[in-house]
Design a protein around this motif. Structure first.
Motif, PDB file in Angstrom:
ATOM      1  N   GLN A 182      82.550  96.789 152.115  1.00 10.06           N
ATOM      2  CA  GLN A 182      82.982  97.102 150.753  1.00 10.06           C
ATOM      3  C   GLN A 182      84.438  97.533 150.724  1.00 10.06           C
ATOM      4  OE1 GLN A 182      80.188 100.000 149.318  1.00 10.06           O
ATOM      5  NE2 GLN A 182      78.668  98.451 148.722  1.00 10.06           N
ATOM      6  N   LYS A 183      84.838  98.266 151.757  1.00  7.77           N
ATOM      7  CA  LYS A 183      86.229  98.705 151.824  1.00  7.77           C
ATOM      8  C   LYS A 183      87.162  97.519 152.018  1.00  7.77           C
ATOM      9  CE  LYS A 183      89.234 101.972 154.251  1.00  7.77           C
ATOM     10  NZ  LYS A 183      89.304 102.993 155.349  1.00  7.77           N
ATOM     11  N   ARG A 184      86.760  96.581 152.898  1.00  7.76           N
ATOM     12  CA  ARG A 184      87.583  95.399 153.127  1.00  7.76           C
ATOM     13  C   ARG A 184      87.571  94.471 151.909  1.00  7.76           C
ATOM     14  NH1 ARG A 184      88.322  94.504 158.757  1.00  7.76           N
ATOM     15  NH2 ARG A 184      89.470  92.620 158.171  1.00  7.76           N
ATOM     16  N   ALA A 185      86.437  94.426 151.220  1.00  6.38           N
ATOM     17  CA  ALA A 185      86.353  93.578 150.029  1.00  6.38           C
ATOM     18  C   ALA A 185      87.197  94.130 148.894  1.00  6.38           C
ATOM     19  CB  ALA A 185      84.900  93.440 149.575  1.00  6.38           C
ATOM     20  N   GLY A 186      87.314  95.448 148.813  1.00  7.70           N
ATOM     21  CA  GLY A 186      88.083  96.081 147.741  1.00  7.70           C
ATOM     22  C   GLY A 186      89.516  96.351 148.097  1.00  7.70           C
ATOM     23  N   HIS A 187      89.982  95.812 149.247  1.00 10.91           N
ATOM     24  CA  HIS A 187      91.373  96.039 149.673  1.00 10.91           C
ATOM     25  C   HIS A 187      92.316  95.320 148.736  1.00 10.91           C
ATOM     26  CE1 HIS A 187      94.711  96.950 152.277  1.00 10.91           C
ATOM     27  NE2 HIS A 187      95.016  95.649 152.397  1.00 10.91           N
ATOM     28  N   ARG A 188      93.179  96.053 148.068  1.00  9.05           N
ATOM     29  CA  ARG A 188      94.107  95.483 147.090  1.00  9.05           C
ATOM     30  C   ARG A 188      95.542  95.865 147.426  1.00  9.05           C
ATOM     31  NH1 ARG A 188      91.035  91.962 143.891  1.00  9.05           N
ATOM     32  NH2 ARG A 188      88.951  92.829 143.816  1.00  9.05           N
ATOM     33  N   SER A 189      96.436  95.114 146.868  1.00 10.19           N
ATOM     34  CA  SER A 189      97.837  95.463 147.011  1.00 10.19           C
ATOM     35  C   SER A 189      98.134  96.704 146.188  1.00 10.19           C
ATOM     36  CB  SER A 189      98.716  94.297 146.534  1.00 10.19           C
ATOM     37  OG  SER A 189     100.076  94.680 146.522  1.00 10.19           O
ATOM     38  N   GLU A 190      98.892  97.647 146.750  1.00 11.58           N
ATOM     39  CA  GLU A 190      99.156  98.911 146.067  1.00 11.58           C
ATOM     40  C   GLU A 190     100.009  98.719 144.814  1.00 11.58           C
ATOM     41  OE1 GLU A 190     100.885 101.539 148.841  1.00 11.58           O
ATOM     42  OE2 GLU A 190      99.116 101.645 150.144  1.00 11.58           O
ATOM     43  N   THR A 191     100.796  97.668 144.753  1.00 14.15           N
ATOM     44  CA  THR A 191     101.696  97.475 143.613  1.00 14.15           C
ATOM     45  C   THR A 191     101.025  96.746 142.465  1.00 14.15           C
ATOM     46  OG1 THR A 191     102.519  95.456 144.653  1.00 14.15           O
ATOM     47  CG2 THR A 191     103.722  97.499 145.101  1.00 14.15           C
ATOM     48  N   SER A 192     100.365  95.642 142.769  1.00 10.86           N
ATOM     49  CA  SER A 192      99.802  94.807 141.700  1.00 10.86           C
ATOM     50  C   SER A 192      98.322  95.005 141.480  1.00 10.86           C
ATOM     51  CB  SER A 192     100.062  93.326 142.008  1.00 10.86           C
ATOM     52  OG  SER A 192      99.407  92.957 143.208  1.00 10.86           O
ATOM     53  N   GLY A 193      97.617  95.586 142.461  1.00  6.58           N
ATOM     54  CA  GLY A 193      96.178  95.747 142.347  1.00  6.58           C
ATOM     55  C   GLY A 193      95.406  94.490 142.636  1.00  6.58           C
ATOM     56  N   ALA A 194      96.092  93.398 142.952  1.00  8.33           N
ATOM     57  CA  ALA A 194      95.439  92.127 143.280  1.00  8.33           C
ATOM     58  C   ALA A 194      95.363  91.978 144.786  1.00  8.33           C
ATOM     59  CB  ALA A 194      96.236  90.972 142.675  1.00  8.33           C
ATOM     60  N   PRO A 195      94.548  91.036 145.295  1.00  4.59           N
ATOM     61  CA  PRO A 195      94.504  90.809 146.731  1.00  4.59           C
ATOM     62  C   PRO A 195      95.882  90.461 147.268  1.00  4.59           C
ATOM     63  CG  PRO A 195      92.712  89.664 145.618  1.00  4.59           C
ATOM     64  CD  PRO A 195      93.611  90.187 144.551  1.00  4.59           C
ATOM     65  N   THR A 196      96.153  90.872 148.493  1.00  2.68           N
ATOM     66  CA  THR A 196      97.440  90.585 149.102  1.00  2.68           C
ATOM     67  C   THR A 196      97.636  89.085 149.231  1.00  2.68           C
ATOM     68  OG1 THR A 196      96.513  90.708 151.319  1.00  2.68           O
ATOM     69  CG2 THR A 196      97.381  92.750 150.375  1.00  2.68           C
ATOM     70  N   GLU A 197      98.914  88.657 149.309  1.00  2.00           N
ATOM     71  CA  GLU A 197      99.199  87.228 149.367  1.00  2.00           C
ATOM     72  C   GLU A 197      98.600  86.576 150.609  1.00  2.00           C
ATOM     73  OE1 GLU A 197     103.314  86.528 149.061  1.00  2.00           O
ATOM     74  OE2 GLU A 197     103.538  87.432 147.078  1.00  2.00           O
ATOM     75  N   ALA A 198      98.654  87.301 151.732  1.00  3.64           N
ATOM     76  CA  ALA A 198      98.115  86.724 152.965  1.00  3.64           C
ATOM     77  C   ALA A 198      96.616  86.484 152.840  1.00  3.64           C
ATOM     78  CB  ALA A 198      98.412  87.643 154.149  1.00  3.64           C
ATOM     79  N   GLU A 199      95.900  87.485 152.279  1.00  5.84           N
ATOM     80  CA  GLU A 199      94.447  87.335 152.142  1.00  5.84           C
ATOM     81  C   GLU A 199      94.110  86.266 151.115  1.00  5.84           C
ATOM     82  OE1 GLU A 199      93.108  91.167 151.149  1.00  5.84           O
ATOM     83  OE2 GLU A 199      93.234  91.972 153.174  1.00  5.84           O
ATOM     84  N   GLY A 200      94.851  86.229 150.016  1.00  7.16           N
ATOM     85  CA  GLY A 200      94.567  85.252 148.985  1.00  7.16           C
ATOM     86  C   GLY A 200      94.832  83.839 149.443  1.00  7.16           C
ATOM     87  N   ALA A 201      95.852  83.678 150.275  1.00  7.09           N
ATOM     88  CA  ALA A 201      96.159  82.342 150.757  1.00  7.09           C
ATOM     89  C   ALA A 201      95.107  81.846 151.740  1.00  7.09           C
ATOM     90  CB  ALA A 201      97.543  82.346 151.427  1.00  7.09           C
ATOM     91  N   VAL A 202      94.575  82.766 152.559  1.00  7.81           N
ATOM     92  CA  VAL A 202      93.583  82.357 153.547  1.00  7.81           C
ATOM     93  C   VAL A 202      92.243  82.071 152.890  1.00  7.81           C
ATOM     94  CG1 VAL A 202      92.315  83.096 155.578  1.00  7.81           C
ATOM     95  CG2 VAL A 202      94.753  83.594 155.385  1.00  7.81           C
ATOM     96  N   ASN A 203      91.733  83.005 152.111  1.00 11.65           N
ATOM     97  CA  ASN A 203      90.434  82.837 151.469  1.00 11.65           C
ATOM     98  C   ASN A 203      90.401  83.700 150.215  1.00 11.65           C
ATOM     99  OD1 ASN A 203      87.781  82.480 150.725  1.00 11.65           O
ATOM    100  ND2 ASN A 203      86.963  82.759 152.789  1.00 11.65           N
TER     101      ASN A 203
END
Length: 625
Positions: free
Chosen positions: A477-498
Motif C-alpha cells: 500500500q505504501k509503494r502503491a500510494g507513493h506520489r511525487s511531493e510536488t504534483s501528487g501524481a506518480p513519479t515520471e520514472a514509475e509512470g513511464a515504466v508501468n
C-alpha cells in the motif's frame, strides 16, 4: 464440481475456474480446520479429508486448470509437506485481482510486470522481518540481571543487547582473566587460541510450540522423533531434523493417546509373517536389501530387451515348469545358502515369494523407503542390490533385530525391525479408534514434522498469525500510494515504466487481507466483516516499522462479544503471550507458486482471447473468446 459457480464465458475463463477451485478450500486454512466428506456417487465410497492436498487427490478434475492446480499442489507438497492451502487460496485471490485489472482496461503485459514486482516486494519484506532461530526461546542469565527470554518477539529483540555486543563483552572478560593469570610466574601458560563463537542452539520445545499451528499432539510427536534422532547421532544434536529417516505406521483400533515414537522401523505384518518374526526375536538376523521389486517380471528403470532375439525352445516348458517357478526355486535356494532371515524390499514382492519365504522362516518386508535401506546398509554393512539373483555373501548385512511390538487383532501384528544405532531411523505410530481419521492424523504429523525440519534448515522463521502478510500489505500500500511531493501524481520514472503499478499493488494487497481475514473467520471468533475491519484498523494504527508485527498477531487472540466489540481472551495473570511463527522458505515458495499459477493461466487465456467487442455499455471491456 464447479456447477455452483457462475462462470462468465465472455471473460477469461481460466482465471475464473482457478478462483472457483480455490474457493472450495477456504475451510482448510488456519489452525481450526474442518473436515469434509467426499463421496463417490458411482461406487458409494467416501473419504474424510482435512487439507486441500487430500481434497484434490479425491476429486475427478476434468478441466485443464484443475489438473494444473493439482499438479502444482502435488509438487509443492512433495518438497515442503505444508503450505498448499496458502498457495491455493492466494492463487484464487490473485486470479480475481487479475480479472479486476483486465476489467479496468489494464493490459496483460502491465498486469504481469506489476504482479511480478509486487511479489518481489513481499519477498523483500520476508527477508527483513525474518527471525534467526539461534538462541530462540533460550533463557540467559546475565550478571547483575534477571533471566530474560531471548528472541521471543520482534519488539523484545530491539530492546535486548545485540548478539555481537554480548560476544565482544564476553571476549573482553576472557582477555582480562588471561592477563591476571599471566601476572604470576607460577601460573603462566601459553596464550590460548581464541575460539570462534559457536551459534547458540534454539530451544526446540519453544520453537515447536510456535510452529504447531494448533496441532499440539502431532508436534509433540515430531519433537520426540527429533529427540530420538539426536540421541542416536550425538555429533549433530538437535540442530537438524532429518524427516527422510522418519517413518509413520498407522494403527487402527487404539485410542489416539496411545500414539508414540519408537526407534527403528515399525511395520504391520500379516499373521503368517508375524509368526516368522516371532521365531526371529532375540537373535541376530542376517538381512538382504533389495532396491526394487522382488518378483520374476521386475526390470530396473531404463531396461531394454535386446532386439532380434527369437526363442526357439523353452527348457522349462519341456520340464513342465514355468520360468517364474524356476526363478523362484533359484532365488529361494540362494537365500537359504546365504542364511538370510530378513529381506527389505523397496518395492513390492510377489505373493508366491512371500509364501515360499515364510515356509523357510525368512521374513519379507515390502515398501521400505530408500532412507530405510540406506540406514540398514550403514548399520549392518549390507549392500543394496537391484535383483535377488545378484546377492552374494558380501551383500548380506548382520546385526539386525526383529521384535513384536503389539498384537493388534487377528489379521495384523506390529513388528519393530531395528539395527545397531538405527542411523537416526525412527517410527511414529499413529493410532485412532476412527479408521477414517487416520489419514488426517498422519497428514497433521507430517505437516508439523516438515515445519520443524524447515525451520531448523532455514535457521530462520517469520512472524506468524498473519503478521508477515499484513507487513506485506503495509509495504504494498505504501509503494502503491507513493506520489511525487510536488504534483501528487506518480513519479515520471514509475509512470513511464508501468502507469498501473499502484492499482495492481492495491489489488494484490487486498488478496493478502482476504487470506488473513479468512483464517480469522475460521477460528470462529470473528465474522468476515469484523475480521477485515479489525485488520484495517491495525493498518491505520501501524507506523510502518517492522517492530509493529506483534500488533497484527494480537488480533488473532481477540474475540468478539455480543455487541460486536473486540475483547481479548482471558489469560492467567503473568502468563506469557504465545508466539506463532511461520516457515520462511515454505511461505516464500507458496507465494511464488501461487503467482506463477495465476500468470500462467492469465497468459494462456490471453493467447486464445481474440479481441474486445464493444456492442453495448453493459458489454464494455469484456474479453470475448
Amino acid at each position: 464440481m464447479l456447477g455452483s459457480t457462475v462462470i462468465n464465458h465472455r471473460q477469461h475463463v481460466g482465471l475464473q475456474e482457478l478462483s472457483a477451485l480455490a474457493g472450495v478450500t477456504h475451510s482448510f486454512l488456519g489452525p481450526d480446520k474442518t473436515y469434509k466428506f467426499i463421496q463417490d456417487d458411482a461406487s458409494g465410497e467416501s473419504a474424510l479429508v482435512r487439507s486441500c492436498f487430500r481434497l484434490f487427490e479425491n476429486l475427478e478434475l476434468t478441466c485443464a486448470v484443475g489438473q494444473l492446480v493439482h499438479e502444482t499442489i502435488q509438487a509443492h507438497q512433495r518438497v515442503y509437506g505444508t503450505g498448499s492451502g496458502c498457495l491455493l487460496f492466494l492463487a484464487g485471490a490473485w486470479s480475481r485481482a487479475a480479472v479486476e485489472c483486465l476489467q479496468r482496461g489494464i493490459s496483460v503485459p502491465h498486469v504481469v510486470a506489476a504482479m511480478s514486482e509486487a511479489i518481489e516486494v513481499c519477498e523483500d519484506v520476508c527477508r527483513i522481518c525474518s527471525i534467526s532461530i539461534e538462541g530462540l526461546g533460550a533463557t540467559q542469565s546475565e550478571e547483575g540481571g534477571a533471566a530474560t527470554p531471548h528472541g521471543s518477539g520482534l519488539q523484545l529483540s530491539k530492546k535486548s543487547v545485540p548478539r555481537a555486543s554480548r560476544a565482544s563483552c564476553h571476549k573482553t572478560l576472557n582477555i582480562s582473566g588471561q592477563r591476571k593469570i599471566k601476572l604470576s610466574r607460577h601460573f603462566y601458560e601459553a596464550e590460548a587460541k581464541t575460539q570462534p563463537d559457536q551459534p547458540e542452539p534454539p530451544n526446540i520445545t519453544y520453537l515447536a510450540d510456535a510452529l504447531s499451528h494448533g496441532c499440539v499432539d502431532a508436534m509433540n510427536l515430531a519433537v520426540e522423533a527429533n529427540r530420538l534422532q539426536s540421541k542416536d547421532n550425538q555429533d549433530v544434536g538437535c540442530s537438524t531434523f532429518d524427516v527422510t529417516k522418519v517413518l509413520t505406521c498407522v494403527v487402527p483400533g487404539l485410542p489416539e493417546e496411545r500414539s508414540c515414537v519408537l526407534p527403528g522401523c515399525v511395520v504391520l505384518l500379516s499373521v503368517e509373517q508375524a509368526s516368522v518374526a516371532l521365531r526371529l526375536r532375540e537373535q541376530p538376523v542376517n538381512v538382504a536389501l533389495i532396491n526394487g521389486d522382488l518378483s520374476h517380471d521386475f526390470r530396473h528403470l531404463g531396461f531394454k530387451r535386446p532386439a532380434g532375439i527369437q526363442q526357439v525352445s523353452d527348457r522349462s516348458a519341456l520340464l513342465g515348469s514355468s520360468p517364474e517357478e524356476e526363478w523362484l526355486v533359484k532365488v529361494v535356494a540362494l537365500l537359504l545358502n546365504l542364511e538370510l532371515n530378513l529381506i527389505l524390499v523397496s518395492g513390492l514382492a510377489s505373493e508366491k515369494v512371500i509364501q515360499r519365504c515364510c515356509g523357510h522362516r525368512i521374513l519379507v518386508v515390502e515398501k521400505a523407503k530408500a532412507s530405510v535401506l540406506k540406514a540398514f546398509a550403514d548399520a549392518t554393512g549390507g549392500v543394496p542390490v537391484t535383483y535377488a539373483t545378484q546377492l552374494t555373501k558380501h551383500c548380506v548385512g548382520t546385526g539386525a533385530k526383529v521384535a513384536t511390538w503389539r498384537e493388534l487383532h487377528e489379521s495384523a501384528t506390529a513388528v519393530n525391525i531395528s539395527a545397531r544405532g538405527n542411523g537416526g531411523l525412527v517410527t511414529v505410530v499413529l493410532t485412532s479408534c476412527v479408521r477414517g481419521k487416520l489419514q488426517a492424523l498422519e497428514d497433521q504429523f507430517w505437516a508439523c514434522a516438515h515445519r520443524l525440519h524447515r525451520a531448523l534448515k532455514d535457521r530462520a522463521v517469520l512472524p506468524g498469525a498473519g503478521a508477515t502478510e499484513m507487513l506485506c500489505v503495509r509495504r504494498l500500500q505504501k509503494r502503491a500510494g507513493h506520489r511525487s511531493e510536488t504534483s501528487g501524481a506518480p513519479t515520471e520514472a514509475e509512470g513511464a515504466v508501468n502507469p498501473y503499478r499502484g492499482e495492481v499493488f492495491r489489488l494484490m494487497a487486498d488478496g493478502l487481507i482476504d487470506y488473513v481475514s479468512t483464517v480469522m473467520f475460521n477460528t470462529g471468533r470473528f465474522s468476515k466483516v469484523k475480521a477485515r475491519t479489525a485488520l484495517r484498523q491495525q493498518l491505520q494504527e501501524c507506523n510502518g516499522h517492522v517492530g509493529t508485527a506483534a500488533k497484527f498477531s494480537q488480533v488473532f487472540s481477540e474475540g468478539e462479544n455480543e455487541d460486536g466489540a473486540f475483547v481479548s481472551e482471558a489469560k492467567p495473570a503473568g502468563a506469557p503471550s504465545m508466539k506463532v511463527y511461520d516457515n520462511l522458505s515454505v511461505k516464500q515458495e507458496a507465494w511464488r507458486k501461487a503467482l506463477d499459477l495465476v500468470l500462467l493461466v492469465l497468459q494462456t487465456d490471453a493467447e486464445v482471447v481474440t479481441g474486445v467487442e464493444q456492442k453495448t455499455a453493459a458489454e464494455e471491456n469484456l474479453m470475448l473468446l
